[in-house]
Write a protein that holds these residues in place. Structure first.
Motif, PDB file in Angstrom:
ATOM      1  N   ASP A   1       2.752   9.255   4.064  1.00 56.52           N
ATOM      2  CA  ASP A   1       1.834   8.954   2.972  1.00 56.52           C
ATOM      3  C   ASP A   1       2.624   9.135   1.673  1.00 56.52           C
ATOM      4  O   ASP A   1       2.976  10.252   1.297  1.00 56.52           O
TER       5      ASP A   1
ATOM      6  N   ASN B   1      -4.886  -2.474  -4.308  1.00 53.32           N
ATOM      7  CA  ASN B   1      -3.982  -1.335  -4.477  1.00 53.32           C
ATOM      8  C   ASN B   1      -3.784  -0.947  -5.944  1.00 53.32           C
ATOM      9  O   ASN B   1      -2.925  -0.122  -6.248  1.00 53.32           O
TER      10      ASN B   1
ATOM     11  N   LYS C   1      -5.482   0.815  -8.324  1.00 58.82           N
ATOM     12  CA  LYS C   1      -5.653   2.215  -8.739  1.00 58.82           C
ATOM     13  C   LYS C   1      -4.582   3.106  -8.133  1.00 58.82           C
ATOM     14  O   LYS C   1      -4.027   3.989  -8.805  1.00 58.82           O
ATOM     15  N   ASN C   2      -4.255   2.886  -6.856  1.00 59.90           N
ATOM     16  CA  ASN C   2      -3.207   3.690  -6.222  1.00 59.90           C
ATOM     17  C   ASN C   2      -1.833   3.392  -6.806  1.00 59.90           C
ATOM     18  O   ASN C   2      -0.968   4.276  -6.857  1.00 59.90           O
ATOM     19  N   THR C   3      -1.632   2.152  -7.274  1.00 56.83           N
ATOM     20  CA  THR C   3      -0.362   1.818  -7.914  1.00 56.83           C
ATOM     21  C   THR C   3      -0.207   2.591  -9.219  1.00 56.83           C
ATOM     22  O   THR C   3       0.874   3.140  -9.504  1.00 56.83           O
TER      23      THR C   3
ATOM     24  N   ASP D   1       0.852  -1.179   0.000  1.00 61.10           N
ATOM     25  CA  ASP D   1       0.000   0.000   0.000  1.00 61.10           C
ATOM     26  C   ASP D   1       0.895   1.239   0.000  1.00 61.10           C
ATOM     27  O   ASP D   1       2.125   1.136  -0.042  1.00 61.10           O
ATOM     28  N   TYR D   2       0.291   2.421   0.113  1.00 58.14           N
ATOM     29  CA  TYR D   2       1.065   3.652  -0.011  1.00 58.14           C
ATOM     30  C   TYR D   2       0.918   4.582   1.184  1.00 58.14           C
ATOM     31  O   TYR D   2       1.454   5.682   1.176  1.00 58.14           O
ATOM     32  N   LYS D   3       0.242   4.113   2.204  1.00 54.14           N
ATOM     33  CA  LYS D   3       0.217   4.828   3.475  1.00 54.14           C
ATOM     34  C   LYS D   3      -0.109   3.834   4.580  1.00 54.14           C
ATOM     35  O   LYS D   3      -0.642   2.745   4.322  1.00 54.14           O
TER      36      LYS D   3
ATOM     37  N   ARG E   1      -1.614   5.415  -9.889  1.00 55.42           N
ATOM     38  CA  ARG E   1      -1.430   6.814  -9.502  1.00 55.42           C
ATOM     39  C   ARG E   1       0.012   7.056  -9.047  1.00 55.42           C
ATOM     40  O   ARG E   1       0.619   8.079  -9.385  1.00 55.42           O
ATOM     41  N   PHE E   2       0.555   6.099  -8.301  1.00 56.93           N
ATOM     42  CA  PHE E   2       1.935   6.219  -7.829  1.00 56.93           C
ATOM     43  C   PHE E   2       2.909   6.267  -9.012  1.00 56.93           C
ATOM     44  O   PHE E   2       3.850   7.070  -9.025  1.00 56.93           O
TER      45      PHE E   2
ATOM     46  N   LEU F   1       1.969   8.846  -1.542  1.00 55.81           N
ATOM     47  CA  LEU F   1       1.364   9.632  -2.621  1.00 55.81           C
ATOM     48  C   LEU F   1       1.468  11.132  -2.308  1.00 55.81           C
ATOM     49  O   LEU F   1       1.701  11.949  -3.203  1.00 55.81           O
TER      50      LEU F   1
END
Length: 371
Positions: free
Chosen positions: A296, A322, A324-326, A272-274, A328-329, A298
């Motif tokens: 965090d 994860n 969509k966040n990947t 994850d990213y946070k 975005r990252f 992102l």
């Protein structure tokens, strides 16, 4: 018998089957409307369901390596075994050795052919944290032509709660590297296999918690100093990477992005990213919104200068939360950070998915670490 013993699992399965058969056999006798018959039916159903739940839980733990022992399951601290100290390493330093073991490959008992796994106890001088680690030394470490050479190294982290043993028993990191070395697809790299929860049972998310556990300091300073002081490993960040799955993947990205002086390369398998905020973490930030934002990833990409590091992230179009966040990252990554990815069409948040990604990820990692 231990929590991960196959005998315990077999016993649980036999008890579940026996209770199921007993329920079928006794049910006609308990069909009356008396309070004793009702209690009997409730008792049989409850016992059967609990036994099935226990059997399934033990099977899942054996497969995924969530807990290593009964004490680990119930959050009790487990005293380490008898420690033997050995002198070795380029500086004659001492590291607490808890034992050595072979890996499950052909000629696994010969270190110069298969490599070796050392179990060590790492003591954090700055963080005041002590934690066990499994150090995989590749075959070249024991070969004469490499006797005076230093090696790159990567910390390899499990998810939470996870067990370090799962990294070589289930995810087969040493065995995979051994195969890549034989095929000439990877440079020999020392693997320091650990769980990110170095202060159990709390999930510290690899950060320095205000007035509490200093896990970030342990990984970025203490661990590197203790390991490189004992083994022939490069001390600069270009020689060090960190790789992990799930929580370990978040830790890998964060430790590298926040401390490029310690790690130059990171691999996040389904990370994850946070950091989450739940019963296992407690308040990680001491009420500081700024500290929460800085952890965090992102937010860091949008608001802070990008470090000169190499990052690899993985996800699946179907089966991973994860995804969509990947994306975005990846889109938010700015130079001089270099970003790569492995995106599967489908794959869950589990060992099978990570085993599909580990060979390519290890090869990518080995290509970027130098001494």
């Amino acid at each position: 018998m231990g929590l991960t013993s196959k005998k315990v699992l077999l016993l649980a399965v036999l008890v579940a089957v026996a209770l199921f058969v007993l329920t079928i056999w006794l049910w006609p006798r308990l069909s009356k409307k008396s309070w004793r018959a009702v209690l009997g039916r409730v008792g049989l159903l409850l016992a059967t369901q609990l036994s099935i739940f226990a059997a399934v839980g033990l099977a899942a733990n054996l497969s995924f390596g969530f807990y290593a022992s009964w004490a680990d399951l119930f959050g009790q601290e487990q005293e380490p075994g008898v420690v033997k100290n050995y002198k070795s390493g380029p500086n004659g330093t001492k590291l607490q050795m808890l034992g050595t073991q072979r890996i499950s490959v052909e000629n696994g008992a010969q270190p110069a052919v298969a490599g070796r796994i050392d179990k060590v106890m790492v003591h954090g001088e700055r963080s005041k944290i002590s934690s066990p680690a499994y150090v995989y030394l590749p075959p070249q470490y024991f070969q004469k032509e490499y006797a005076d050479k230093e090696f790159p190294a990567s910390v390899v982290l499990t998810g939470y709660p996870g067990t370090a043993e799962a990294l070589y028993k289930k995810l087969h990191f040493p065995q995979t590297q051994h195969g890549l070395l034989k095929e000439g697809k990877m440079k020999p790299t020392v693997l320091v296999m650990m769980r990110p929860t170095v202060a159990p049972p709390r999930d510290t998310e690899c950060m320095d918690i205000p007035n509490a556990e200093q896990t970030e300091t342990f990984f970025t300073k203490d661990l590197r100093a203790d390991i490189s002081g004992h083994y022939r490993i490069g001390k600069e960040s270009k020689s060090w990477g960190v790789m992990g799955d799930s929580t370990g993947g978040y830790c890998a990205l964060k430790l590298t992005m926040r401390h490029p002086e310690a790690f130059s390369t990171a691999v996040s398998l389904s990370g994850d990213y946070k950091a989450p905020r739940d019963a296992t973490t407690g308040d990680l930030f001491g009420g500081s919104k700024q500290l929460e934002r800085e952890n965090d990833l992102l937010w860091r990409q949008r608001n802070l200068p990008a470090p000169a590091v190499n990052l690899l992230v993985t996800s699946s179009k179907q089966g991973e939360s994860n995804y969509k966040n990947t994306l975005r990252f990846i889109e938010q990554t700015k130079s001089p950070t270099k970003i790569s990815s492995i995106i599967l069409d489908s794959g869950g948040h589990n060992f099978n998915t990570w085993r599909r990604e580990i060979p390519a990820a290890l090869q990518w990692l080995g290509d970027r670490l130098t001494v």
